[in-house]
Design a protein around this motif. Structure first.
Motif, PDB file in Angstrom:
ATOM      1  N   LEU A   1     -41.564   7.961 -17.098  1.00  0.00           N
ATOM      2  CA  LEU A   1     -41.840   9.405 -17.144  1.00  0.00           C
ATOM      3  C   LEU A   1     -41.283  10.119 -15.914  1.00  0.00           C
ATOM      4  N   ILE A   2     -41.414   9.501 -14.751  1.00  0.00           N
ATOM      5  CA  ILE A   2     -40.877  10.105 -13.525  1.00  0.00           C
ATOM      6  C   ILE A   2     -39.356  10.208 -13.611  1.00  0.00           C
TER       7      ILE A   2
ATOM      8  N   HIS B   1     -38.465  12.989 -15.905  1.00  0.00           N
ATOM      9  CA  HIS B   1     -38.712  14.267 -15.238  1.00  0.00           C
ATOM     10  C   HIS B   1     -37.528  14.625 -14.345  1.00  0.00           C
TER      11      HIS B   1
ATOM     12  N   ARG C   1     -42.420  18.022 -21.027  1.00  0.00           N
ATOM     13  CA  ARG C   1     -43.858  18.245 -21.156  1.00  0.00           C
ATOM     14  C   ARG C   1     -44.508  16.981 -21.693  1.00  0.00           C
ATOM     15  N   VAL C   2     -45.677  16.685 -21.190  1.00  0.00           N
ATOM     16  CA  VAL C   2     -46.420  15.501 -21.591  1.00  0.00           C
ATOM     17  C   VAL C   2     -47.704  15.947 -22.270  1.00  0.00           C
TER      18      VAL C   2
ATOM     19  N   LEU D   1     -45.878  16.183 -13.216  1.00  0.00           N
ATOM     20  CA  LEU D   1     -45.586  16.381 -14.636  1.00  0.00           C
ATOM     21  C   LEU D   1     -46.381  17.562 -15.194  1.00  0.00           C
TER      22      LEU D   1
END
Length: 122
Positions: free
Chosen positions: A73-74, A77, A87-88, A109
């Motif tokens: 996820l990082i 991003h 967007r999470v 995030l």
């Protein structure tokens, strides 16, 4: 009759990518760990490669969000900036949201409690 002492098998990992009118939706379910995070990373790389305006990662079906999943996820991003909004979606009490909060990633995030809010955000 004895109750089983074995833990039930974890739900199978599932990853779906759906192209919507103005966003790409990546839905993840199961355990997001060292063995499955590369699949998420590949899906996010492909989605971000097209430079959509928005990529939404729905983690509400994730039972375990390990460090490898957080790292994916990082990386997404960082790759999304500045062209794509990442967007999470993680419900307030989901295991994935607990992992995001514990690591402080909710400061990095953009996290929404519902898919509808993530898609409607500007």
């Amino acid at each position: 009759m004895h109750a089983s002492t074995q833990d039930p098998a974890p739900p199978p990992f599932r990853l779906d990518v759906e192209r919507l009118a103005d966003a790409v939706l990546v839905t993840v379910a199961g355990e997001l760990d060292q063995s499955t995070a590369p699949r998420l990373r590949e899906a996010l790389d492909a989605a971000l490669g097209d430079r959509p305006g928005v990529v939404v990662v729905d983690l509400r079906g994730v039972d375990l969000l390990a460090s490898a999943g957080l790292a994916a996820l990082i990386a997404a991003h960082d790759q999304a900036l500045p062209d794509t909004a990442l967007r999470v979606v993680a419900g307030a009490t989901t295991p994935s949201m607990r992992s995001v909060r514990l690591t402080g990633l909710d400061e990095l995030l953009v996290v929404h409690p519902t898919l509808e809010r993530a898609l409607a955000a500007s």
